[in-house]
Design a protein around this motif. Structure first.
Motif, short mmCIF file in Angstrom:
data_model
loop_
_atom_site.label_atom_id
_atom_site.label_comp_id
_atom_site.label_asym_id
_atom_site.label_seq_id
_atom_site.Cartn_x
_atom_site.Cartn_y
_atom_site.Cartn_z
N LYS A 77 30.37 -37.80 13.63
CA LYS A 77 29.45 -36.79 14.17
C LYS A 77 30.17 -35.83 15.11
O LYS A 77 29.95 -34.63 15.08
CB LYS A 77 28.30 -37.50 14.90
N ALA A 78 31.04 -36.38 15.91
CA ALA A 78 31.77 -35.55 16.88
C ALA A 78 32.60 -34.50 16.15
O ALA A 78 32.60 -33.31 16.52
CB ALA A 78 32.65 -36.41 17.76
N ASP A 79 33.30 -34.92 15.09
CA ASP A 79 34.12 -33.99 14.33
C ASP A 79 33.26 -32.88 13.74
O ASP A 79 33.60 -31.71 13.81
CB ASP A 79 34.81 -34.72 13.17
N PHE A 80 32.16 -33.33 13.16
CA PHE A 80 31.27 -32.35 12.54
C PHE A 80 30.79 -31.33 13.55
O PHE A 80 30.81 -30.13 13.32
CB PHE A 80 30.08 -33.05 11.89
N ASN A 81 30.38 -31.83 14.69
CA ASN A 81 29.89 -30.93 15.73
C ASN A 81 30.93 -29.89 16.10
O ASN A 81 30.63 -28.71 16.21
CB ASN A 81 29.51 -31.72 16.98
N GLU A 82 32.15 -30.37 16.24
CA GLU A 82 33.20 -29.46 16.66
C GLU A 82 33.47 -28.42 15.56
O GLU A 82 33.51 -27.23 15.82
CB GLU A 82 34.46 -30.26 16.95
#
Lengths: 608, 164
Positions: free
Chosen positions: A252-257
């Motif tokens: 999720k963090a990667d996607f958000n970034e």
């Protein structure tokens, strides 16, 4: 009349393009020439232009055109050799000849060669070719004076010529003496409304240059291509991110970034793209301004005034749609300044001013607006006289007049039917000009401001939006509904206590510094259901349209946003107070408030 | 009224198959020519438009185009009902312009032959403008009212648009 039989259409088109460009430039050059008559380079350039037109038209067999250009060329040749001196009279004739050339060229462009009356103009050129002309430049004036008449006489074949000559030739002294009942109405009406063919000469410039196609700088086009390329890249990136997400192999963090970055880039690319496309629609205001030296010159000659026209910022660019609309208002404002503003040389000297009046026409960008100013150093607006006239004409009552502020007095000149002239003449006095200005500027969502000082001249300042397709707007909330107000009409916003409102004749008013501002409650105008408990504090958005100001009462200010205007379609077109709609970031539709309509509506309500 | 009859007759004379989208409105079933229907969507957020006819619910954003939304119930003078899961907007092409019509539910696309269309009886359901009824389709189990939406705005509204 026979249609043009030209075997090589391409050749003809080439000729038209070239000639049109030459003629557009010629007008400018001729006016400059009058001021700096010893500029040999300039004179040579003018000579070459006419010569080129002549050469090309003789090759293509446009005999009338050859006839006129040939004689004009001869006269220019004599000027070039120094056998003749440049005088205003000679310039009148040459300018008339170029007008005629324009008419002939536009005939060719229209595909029909008309049998035009050219002898009148040629007859005026001829005396300049005799030897005596050089010695007595004055004598040229007399034949010139008589010769305008044949060109202007409204015989069917020449009616078009007559009309075209009229507005530009208002200067020629002959117009006053020659009995021209047919032409007089034409020159007042023509510049405002485009009467279908024959068109007036003022519109001719646009007529000659093709308005349906755009010339775009290749560099701009390349830039645009680059932008689109980037957009495609970002789209691919987006598809990629979506795929990864669907397959569930991203944290999720990667996607958000990733998504955050993409959003930023997309935002950047689209705003760049928007700017580029907007720029491609932009035209330098020069397109309108370049007609003015000619108009000012001829008006000055007609009125017996000496004017120095200075133009600044003609490279300022604005949207095509706006360029098309401001021509007429500007002509009226210039006419107004020339006729009412500037004094005659003698009056000026008596008033301790320089003999030559100055008229400054300037254009600048300011934020998302373009500001065009027309400034003269004439006598300024005499508010006493304006007030008296307005009462005489029954436009306002004595009581109303007494209560008026300086600003409101200035605004009187925009009333339809208002004129300080007792008698209408060719140039002004019908009281339509300023009304046209107001109407057109309103249509463009623009504002007019007048600054005037007695004996020191007046300045008319037009604030216009750069484009009509995308606007900056102020989003406001009224009892839960979001409306968008064009920022170009917003003057200021205030947070006020409702207890400060005054009620005058059933109309809510707010005292704002030195003005009394009529208030309009949007929830009343738009019948919005009350949703919130009554709050003493509310926001007032002060809007102005042309010369009027009013305050819109809203619940809350949401923010400023650039919005694209969407039409509501025919079915919902023309709802009072609504100019259109736009789509907000969340996909909802917000209506765009039309301050002009609201102000008009409010006026109607008050019974003005 | 007479116009409606003409339409009905011309359809009849052709006797070919026509397709209708049928929808429900307050217990009754109606049909419109499938070629007029652009799409059928669920209720989005409708933005109210002030100072218009009472049956104009507002406008919506249809993929970047702003189109007016008309409540069929209000237009036909029926009792208003809450929007539910079945409520749909039928986006239709009316005289070259897209408009959305709120209906209770959209059921199906049916094929009928032109000869099945009968002129509407003199007394039809309450409140519906006679002009926009192009005919009635009488099948064994059901009765369908065929609407001609272009006629819906023919009378006073058209005059209104003209004056605008």
């Amino acid at each position: 009349m026979p249609p043009i039989d030209c075997e090589d259409q391409e050749l003809l088109e080439g000729f038209l393009t070239e000639t049109t460009e030459l003629l557009e430039k010629l007008d400018d050059d001729l006016v400059v020439l009058e001021k700096s008559s010893d500029d040999a380079d300039l004179l040579n350039r003018i000579f070459r232009s006419i010569h080129t037109v002549k050469g090309a038209s003789s090759f293509l067999g446009f005999d009338l055109l050859v006839k006129v250009t040939h004689k004009t060329e001869d006269v220019l040749n004599r000027l070039r050799k120094g056998e003749l001196q440049v005088t205003p009279e000679i310039m009148d004739v040459i300018l008339e000849a170029t007008d005629l050339v324009k008419v002939l060229v536009s005939d060719i462009k229209a595909g029909e060669i008309q049998e035009r009356e050219v002898d009148g103009t040629i007859a005026k050129l001829l005396p300049l070719l005799s030897d005596s002309a050089g010695a007595h430049p004055q004598s040229a004036a007399a034949p010139a004076a008589q010769a305008t008449t044949p060109a202007v006489e409204p015989t069917p074949a020449t009616a078009a010529v007559a009309e075209t000559v009229a507005p530009a030739a208002q200067a020629t002294p002959t117009q006053k003496t020659a009995p021209l009942p047919a032409v007089k109405p034409a020159d007042e009406v023509a510049p405002r409304k485009t009467t279908p063919p024959p068109k007036p000469i003022e519109g001719k410039g646009d007529d000659l240059s093709d308005n349906s196609t755009v010339r775009v700088d290749v560099k701009r086009l390349d830039d645009l291509m680059n932008q689109v390329g980037e957009l495609v890249l970002e789209r691919n990136r987006m598809i990629q991110i979506n795929q990864n997400l669907q397959q569930g192999d991203v944290k999720k963090a990667d996607f958000n970034e990733e998504f955050g970055k993409l959003t930023k880039r997309m935002n950047f690319v689209t705003s760049e793209l928007q700017m580029q496309v907007l720029k491609m629609r932009m035209l330098p205001v020069e397109k309108v301004f370049k007609k003015f030296p000619r108009i000012v010159r001829s008006m000055a000659r007609d009125l017996g005034k000496e004017v120095d026209l200075r133009i600044f910022g003609e490279e300022t660019e604005l949207d095509r749609s706006v360029v098309d609309e401001i021509g007429d208002p500007l002509i009226h404002l210039i006419r107004n300044a020339m006729d009412h503003g500037l004094e005659t040389p003698d009056e000026r000297v008596a008033a301790g001013k320089q003999r030559v009046g100055t008229l400054v026409l300037s254009a600048v960008h300011e934020g998302n607006q373009i500001i065009i100013s027309i400034k003269d150093d004439g006598r300024g607006i005499d508010t006493d006289r304006v007030g008296r006239k307005a009462v005489e004409k029954g436009l306002v009552s004595e009581d109303q007049l007494a209560a008026m502020s300086q600003r409101e007095l200035f605004d009187l000149i925009f009333l339809p039917g208002f004129s300080t002239k007792d008698k209408a003449n060719d140039l002004s006095g019908r009281g339509v000009g300023m009304d046209v200005v107001k109407t057109n500027i309103k249509k463009l969502n623009g504002l007019i401001e007048i600054k005037s000082e007695k004996n020191n001249g007046s300045e008319f300042i037009l604030r216009l939006p750069l484009t009509l397709a995308i606007i900056q707007s102020l989003l406001v909330e009224v009892e839960g509904e979001v409306y968008s107000i064009p920022l170009s009409s917003v003057l200021e916003t205030l947070r006020v206590d409702q207890r400060q409102f005054h009620i005058i004749g059933g109309q809510e008013m707010l005292k704002l510094r030195d003005m009394v501002l009529p208030l309009v409650r949007l929830e009343k105008v738009f019948n919005i259901r009350k949703r919130y408990a009554k709050d003493d504090f509310c926001y007032v958005v002060v809007v102005g349209a042309a010369d009027k100001r009013m305050g819109l009462v809203v619940t809350r200010l949401v923010g400023q946003q650039e919005v694209a205007i969407k039409s509501l379609g025919n079915y919902l077109a023309k709802i009072q107070g609504i100019a259109g709609s736009t789509i907000l970031g969340d996909g909802c539709v917000a209506l765009i408030v039309d301050p002009v309509g609201l102000i008009d509506g409010a006026e109607g309500g008050v019974g003005r | 009224m007479s116009n409606a009859l003409v339409v009905a007759k011309s359809d009849e004379s052709r006797g070919e198959l026509i397709q209708l989208v049928s929808f429900n409105l307050d217990q009754e079933e109606y049909g419109v020519d499938v070629l007029k229907v652009r799409e059928i969507i669920r209720m989005p957020t409708v933005t109210r438009v002030p100072n218009t006819s009472h049956y104009v619910d507002g406008v919506i954003n249809l993929r970047g185009k702003v189109i007016p939304i008309i409540s069929m119930r209000k237009k036909f003078g029926l009792v208003e009902a809450e929007n539910d899961k079945q409520t749909r907007i039928m986006v239709m092409d009316v005289d070259g312009e897209l408009m959305g019509f709120i209906v209770d539910a959209v059921s199906e696309v049916i094929r009928i032959s032109g000869s099945e269309i009968q002129p509407s009886p003199a007394v039809v359901a309450t409140g519906i403008d006679q002009e926009c009824i192009a005919g009635v389709i009488n099948q064994t189990e059901r009765l369908l009212v065929l609407l001609d939406l272009e006629k819906m705005f023919s009378s006073d509204e058209k005059k209104l648009f003209g004056s605008l």
